[in-house]
Design an enzyme around this catalytic site. Structure first.
Site, PDB file in Angstrom:
ATOM      1  N   GLU A 327      42.776  25.989  36.731  1.00  0.00           N
ATOM      2  CA  GLU A 327      41.894  26.424  37.811  1.00  0.00           C
ATOM      3  C   GLU A 327      41.079  25.239  38.303  1.00  0.00           C
ATOM      4  O   GLU A 327      40.420  24.563  37.503  1.00  0.00           O
ATOM      5  CB  GLU A 327      40.922  27.513  37.336  1.00  0.00           C
ATOM      6  CG  GLU A 327      41.548  28.858  37.082  1.00  0.00           C
ATOM      7  CD  GLU A 327      40.492  29.926  36.790  1.00  0.00           C
ATOM      8  OE1 GLU A 327      40.763  31.088  37.055  1.00  0.00           O
ATOM      9  OE2 GLU A 327      39.395  29.578  36.289  1.00  0.00           O
ATOM     10  N   CYS A 328      41.101  24.974  39.591  1.00  0.00           N
ATOM     11  CA  CYS A 328      40.288  23.946  40.225  1.00  0.00           C
ATOM     12  C   CYS A 328      40.447  22.605  39.501  1.00  0.00           C
ATOM     13  O   CYS A 328      41.474  21.954  39.613  1.00  0.00           O
ATOM     14  CB  CYS A 328      38.842  24.396  40.321  1.00  0.00           C
ATOM     15  SG  CYS A 328      37.855  23.459  41.511  1.00  0.00           S
TER      16      CYS A 328
END
Length: 436
Positions: A327-328
């Site tokens: 994520e990210c």
């Protein structure tokens, strides 16, 4: 019965977090059990809340969560004496288009739970106008009740007197006034506050804030203004499926942005979570069946990540047979390369073709609704996932098959589609909930 209320303000940067932490610690010092929540998608403040109260704090979000999920999450305050929900941005600030149960505004949570609002007002550069602002917020939306205000960063006794008189004339209670006090300011970084675990003196800082606030705010009056609240147990919790039975979770200063309610939901569903530190050159647990790399600040540690051969080779070996999701920041580390703010290019793990750069800062901020074009750990193809994106990186290349069609809160399609290749998947948004 718990005393419940919301801490909010007309805007960001007024002092909500400092007041929330100070009140929580001050009441805890009095022997009360205090439970905090965070309204909105901020994933840093809950760690500060936990430091102040000794109890885990979670996010409640009206754009991404339905009322059932929110009711389930706030039930953790059932045994508390005081429940504080810290708002985000200004009291009524949300997105233009309604989400699952609201626009993401703090006012949604205040109205939904019936908790009155304690408003933090910074009257710097004004006097009686502060009362006009408070009165406008009080009257803006039926169903949202203003308990009173705390003035922050008051310049002088004369300044305080002018503002107090105007507020009293408007029928608005003033619980206290805080003069400027630099010693209790919390450090900032480009994504907001520096993380709680990065501050060795966080306990002393919160204690000083509690002492300072107790000296200038009528804590008993604030408690009297709170709503008596007894939560009703929700029939169902969050709609969350763990990404696997045994989850290897990257966890250190570079990988720390994961919502507490997600981890709790995974564990409640029977998943086992083992943590490892890429910064310490650790590889994921070889017995795990999925690896999850959350966001954080990998750009601050890119050189070390690039140099940690055991982590990189271990992750690549893991991904040969089992799913890996980022994520990210975790997504960026799964990519080919990351260029830091100084323009230095660092080789990442190469599980995906993504290449990102922080050399030219460009903010990406907002809620995201993703319709999966392919499965990712814990979620089938076609699932609708709600999350939030906040970073300053620029995409230089995103060549792999898109993972999802991603929309912002207005419904517009955005370029940050996420990626999939082999067993690796990644998204720029942080997952909050799946639509039921």
């Amino acid at each position: 019965m718990a005393a419940g209320f919301v801490i909010s303000a007309p805007a960001s940067g007024v002092g909500k977090t400092t007041l929330t932490l100070a009140l929580a610690r001050a009441w805890r010092n009095r022997g009360l059990n205090v439970q905090c929540f965070k309204s909105g998608p901020d994933y840093i403040d809950p760690a500060f809340h936990a430091a102040a109260t000794g109890r885990a704090s979670v996010n409640v979000d009206s754009w991404a969560m339905d009322r059932v999920a929110i009711s389930h999450l706030v039930c953790r305050g059932a045994d508390a004496d005081v429940v504080l929900a810290e708002g985000s941005m200004g009291l009524f600030d949300g997105v233009a288009a309604r989400g699952v149960s609201g626009t993401g505004a703090t006012a949604d949570i205040a109205e939904m739970l019936g908790w009155p609002v304690v408003l933090v007002i910074d009257p710097s550069g004004q006097a009686q106008t502060a009362a006009a602002i408070a009165a406008g917020l009080r009257d803006y939306r039926p169903g949202v009740r203003l308990a009173g205000v705390v003035l922050n960063r008051v310049a002088s006794p004369r300044h305080e007197d002018l503002v107090r008189r105007a507020l009293n004339d408007s029928g608005i209670a003033v619980f206290g006034a805080l003069p400027r006090h630099a010693e209790i300011s919390l450090p900032k970084r480009h994504l907001g506050l520096v993380q709680a675990e990065e501050q060795g003196e966080i306990g002393k800082l919160i204690d000083e804030a509690a002492r300072f606030v107790a000296e200038h705010v009528d804590l008993d009056a604030v408690l009297r203004s709170a709503a008596s609240w007894s939560p009703q147990p929700a029939a169902k919790g969050l709609n969350v499926t763990p990404p696997g039975q045994r989850i290897a979770l990257a966890r250190d200063a570079a990988f720390s942005f994961v919502y507490p309610h997600m981890l709790e939901a995974w564990r409640r569903a029977g998943a086992e979570i083992s943590t490892f530190s890429p910064l310490s050159d650790e590889a994921p647990d070889a017995s795990a069946d999925v690896c999850w790399l959350p966001g954080g600040y990998p750009e601050l540690h890119a050189g070390k990540i690039a140099a940690n051969a055991r982590f990189r080779s271990g992750l690549r070996a893991f991904a040969e047979t089992r799913p890996v999701h980022g994520e990210c920041g975790g997504y960026m580390v799964l990519g080919t390369a990351l260029t830091d703010a100084d323009g230095i290019r660092h080789e990442m793990t190469g599980l995906l073709g993504l290449e990102t750069s922080f050399a030219k800062r460009r903010m990406h901020l907002g809620y995201r609704l993703a319709e999966l074009a392919a499965p990712m750990p814990g979620h089938r193809s076609g699932a609708r996932l709600r999350g939030h994106e906040f970073h300053y990186s620029t995409i230089l290349a995103q060549p792999d098959t898109p993972l999802a069609v991603v929309h912002d809160a207005t419904g517009a399609v955005i370029a940050e589609t996420g990626s999939q290749r082999g067993h690796a998947t990644g998204t720029f948004f942080h997952l909050i909930a799946e639509d039921r």
